[in-house]
Design a protein around this motif. Structure first.
Motif, PDB file in Angstrom:
ATOM      1  N   GLU A   1      13.381   0.560 -84.853  1.00  0.00           N
ATOM      2  CA  GLU A   1      12.972   0.955 -86.245  1.00  0.00           C
ATOM      3  C   GLU A   1      14.016   1.956 -86.874  1.00  0.00           C
ATOM      4  O   GLU A   1      13.694   2.400 -87.942  1.00  0.00           O
ATOM      5  CB  GLU A   1      11.432   1.423 -86.199  1.00  0.00           C
TER       6      GLU A   1
ATOM      7  N   GLU B   1      19.583   2.132 -90.099  1.00  0.00           N
ATOM      8  CA  GLU B   1      19.880   2.154 -91.433  1.00  0.00           C
ATOM      9  C   GLU B   1      20.571   1.052 -92.040  1.00  0.00           C
ATOM     10  O   GLU B   1      20.686   0.799 -93.200  1.00  0.00           O
ATOM     11  CB  GLU B   1      20.359   3.627 -91.880  1.00  0.00           C
TER      12      GLU B   1
ATOM     13  N   TYR C   1      13.341  -6.861-101.562  1.00  0.00           N
ATOM     14  CA  TYR C   1      12.675  -6.202-100.793  1.00  0.00           C
ATOM     15  C   TYR C   1      11.512  -5.669-101.303  1.00  0.00           C
ATOM     16  O   TYR C   1      11.450  -4.995-102.490  1.00  0.00           O
ATOM     17  CB  TYR C   1      13.583  -4.888-100.300  1.00  0.00           C
ATOM     18  N   GLY C   2      10.205  -5.504-100.449  1.00  0.00           N
ATOM     19  CA  GLY C   2       9.051  -5.055-101.195  1.00  0.00           C
ATOM     20  C   GLY C   2       8.164  -6.214-101.037  1.00  0.00           C
ATOM     21  O   GLY C   2       8.271  -7.370-101.020  1.00  0.00           O
TER      22      GLY C   2
ATOM     23  N   LYS D   1      18.435   1.210 -95.590  1.00  0.00           N
ATOM     24  CA  LYS D   1      17.159   0.814 -95.372  1.00  0.00           C
ATOM     25  C   LYS D   1      16.059   1.802 -95.761  1.00  0.00           C
ATOM     26  O   LYS D   1      14.953   1.480 -96.458  1.00  0.00           O
ATOM     27  CB  LYS D   1      16.663   0.245 -94.074  1.00  0.00           C
ATOM     28  N   ASN D   2      16.086   3.032 -95.411  1.00  0.00           N
ATOM     29  CA  ASN D   2      15.137   4.111 -95.642  1.00  0.00           C
ATOM     30  C   ASN D   2      14.942   4.363 -97.173  1.00  0.00           C
ATOM     31  O   ASN D   2      14.074   4.576 -97.602  1.00  0.00           O
ATOM     32  CB  ASN D   2      15.170   5.268 -94.962  1.00  0.00           C
TER      33      ASN D   2
ATOM     34  N   LEU E   1      15.210   1.915 -99.679  1.00  0.00           N
ATOM     35  CA  LEU E   1      14.358   0.667 -99.958  1.00  0.00           C
ATOM     36  C   LEU E   1      13.013   1.233 -99.345  1.00  0.00           C
ATOM     37  O   LEU E   1      12.099   0.780-100.292  1.00  0.00           O
ATOM     38  CB  LEU E   1      15.119  -0.607 -99.221  1.00  0.00           C
ATOM     39  N   ARG E   2      12.911   1.586 -98.482  1.00  0.00           N
ATOM     40  CA  ARG E   2      11.430   1.983 -97.974  1.00  0.00           C
ATOM     41  C   ARG E   2      10.688   2.771 -98.881  1.00  0.00           C
ATOM     42  O   ARG E   2       9.610   2.622 -99.365  1.00  0.00           O
ATOM     43  CB  ARG E   2      11.326   2.516 -96.554  1.00  0.00           C
ATOM     44  N   ASN E   3      11.508   3.977 -99.311  1.00  0.00           N
ATOM     45  CA  ASN E   3      10.774   4.689-100.121  1.00  0.00           C
ATOM     46  C   ASN E   3      10.700   4.349-101.621  1.00  0.00           C
ATOM     47  O   ASN E   3       9.592   4.628-102.223  1.00  0.00           O
ATOM     48  CB  ASN E   3      12.036   6.023-100.257  1.00  0.00           C
TER      49      ASN E   3
ATOM     50  N   ALA F   1      10.177   0.973-102.260  1.00  0.00           N
ATOM     51  CA  ALA F   1       8.833   0.149-101.982  1.00  0.00           C
ATOM     52  C   ALA F   1       7.651   0.624-101.864  1.00  0.00           C
ATOM     53  O   ALA F   1       6.383   0.181-102.481  1.00  0.00           O
ATOM     54  CB  ALA F   1       9.172  -0.887-100.873  1.00  0.00           C
ATOM     55  N   LYS F   2       7.542   1.718-101.105  1.00  0.00           N
ATOM     56  CA  LYS F   2       6.110   2.231-100.996  1.00  0.00           C
ATOM     57  C   LYS F   2       5.653   3.276-102.116  1.00  0.00           C
ATOM     58  O   LYS F   2       4.455   3.372-102.132  1.00  0.00           O
ATOM     59  CB  LYS F   2       6.261   3.239 -99.636  1.00  0.00           C
TER      60      LYS F   2
ATOM     61  N   GLU G   1      15.885  10.429 -98.536  1.00  0.00           N
ATOM     62  CA  GLU G   1      15.223   9.525 -97.980  1.00  0.00           C
ATOM     63  C   GLU G   1      15.210   9.799 -96.542  1.00  0.00           C
ATOM     64  O   GLU G   1      14.598   9.224 -95.587  1.00  0.00           O
ATOM     65  CB  GLU G   1      15.739   8.124 -97.896  1.00  0.00           C
TER      66      GLU G   1
END
Length: 375
Positions: A73, A76, A174-175, A192-193, A195-197, A199-200, A346
């Motif tokens: 996990e 990046e 993404y998301g 990737k992080n 995109l995570r930030n 999306a959340k 991020e």
């Protein structure tokens, strides 16, 4: 099987300076790239897979690398992006229970050549004094003259376009497709992080290739735009700069990080320059000029924007400065919902010092969405 690094290796800098070490895993190999160093005590897996490091030989200043292994996990991107690794002590064993692989296995799976037992303290001191430069790491210790000739053929990072080497080839999503907001992201080396930030915070993101046109991105009718981090010199990115200009001409929010920050500056007529040795680490102090607060930030860049030109630009305001050298670390446009930073919120080294930047972005998106709803 446990290895002890024992095959002799060297690091040859472009100016002819040589540092000696040993190959990791007793493997033979050769790798070329611009040599740079990162001062982070942890996060080596994220560093090695960060697209912004594409084509660089990474010197890690922490004395021990590999002692906590790797975890699936904590990447990046889809692969290792550095050209090679240079370290002091390489740990073949790891102690973290949740690790998936040893660092040696992780490097091996990605065919990355690494050397250890290098006097990294002396090496980093040398780079700080003499600047970042091209180099080669190799087990061909008796072939120095040939390595010098091969090294001369390696292009300088200045003027080098690398976004095309790391960007997605095709658009992807993404998301959650049912999220409240839609964001069009230009991938010039996205992590990737990031995109995570996004999306959340209730966003659905469509990620576009580095050479996507504004027409392609706007056809999806996004609520906002994002320009990512990435490797290389920003000035050759003519398509991305053109896209940034066209986005700025709309009334939709735009946020840029790192290389994206430089692209937004170039779109506003502010030039960039190659730094002496760049900023790479997770403890860089930043001052937010708007709030007066300090931030501990993660940074990874070898180029910066011209401060004098930024200060003279009537459309721009400097929002953040690097406290070590006073370089520009953030800007915003005075009459547009456009802003950018020269660091990585991020990456969370503070750990939450810079989280507000994503929240600010979504604040602008929400404001703009409400304004358009009234029309």
């Amino acid at each position: 099987m446990k290895y002890q690094s024992k095959k002799k290796a060297l690091l040859l800098l472009a100016d002819g300076t040589i540092f000696y070490g040993k190959s990791v895993g007793d493997k033979e190999g050769t790798a070329f790239g611009e040599v740079c160093f990162n001062t982070g005590m942890t996060g080596y897996q994220e560093i090695f897979t960060d697209p912004s490091y594409f084509g660089q030989l990474m010197v890690t200043t922490n004395a021990h690398i590999g002692n906590y292994g790797t975890q699936e996990e904590e990447v990046e991107s889809d692969s290792i992006k550095i050209a090679g690794l240079i370290c002091k002590n390489f740990s073949y064993e790891y102690s973290r229970p949740i690790a998936d692989l040893s660092l040696q296995e992780f490097l091996g799976n990605n065919n990355l050549f690494a050397i250890s037992d290098v006097d990294t303290r002396a090496l980093v001191s040398y780079i700080r004094d003499n600047g970042a430069m091209n180099a080669v790491i190799s087990t061909r210790i008796n072939d120095i003259e040939a390595l010098k000739q091969e090294l001369k053929k390696v292009p300088s990072m200045e003027g080098l376009e690398l976004a095309s080497k790391v960007s997605t080839k095709d658009p992807y999503f993404y998301g959650d497709k049912n999220a409240t907001y839609k964001i069009a992201a230009l991938d010039i080396g996205i992590k990737k992080n990031i995109l995570r930030n996004l999306a959340k915070r209730d966003a659905y993101i469509k990620v576009y290739p580095y050479n996507a046109s504004f027409e392609e991105m706007s056809a999806w009718n996004p609520d906002a735009f994002f320009i990512s981090n990435g490797p290389g010199d920003p000035e050759p990115l003519k398509d991305a700069i053109k896209v940034a200009k066209e986005i700025i001409n709309t009334d939709k929010p735009l946020f840029g990080i790192c290389l994206g920050h430089q692209v937004i500056a170039l779109a506003n007529g502010v030039s960039t320059y190659k730094m002496h040795n760049g900023h790479r680490g997770i403890n860089h102090p930043i001052l937010n000029l708007i709030t007066g607060k300090g931030e501990i930030t993660s940074q990874n860049h070898g180029f910066a924007i011209n401060r004098e030109e930024t200060e003279a630009n009537p459309n721009l305001e400097i929002t953040h400065v690097h406290l070590n050298d006073k370089t520009v670390a953030g800007i915003r446009m005075k009459d547009k919902d456009v802003f950018s930073v020269q660091y990585h919120p991020e990456a969370s080294p503070g750990p939450h010092d810079a989280d507000y930047l994503f929240d600010d972005f979504f604040g602008l998106i929400e404001k703009t969405s409400k304004q358009l709803a009234k029309v």
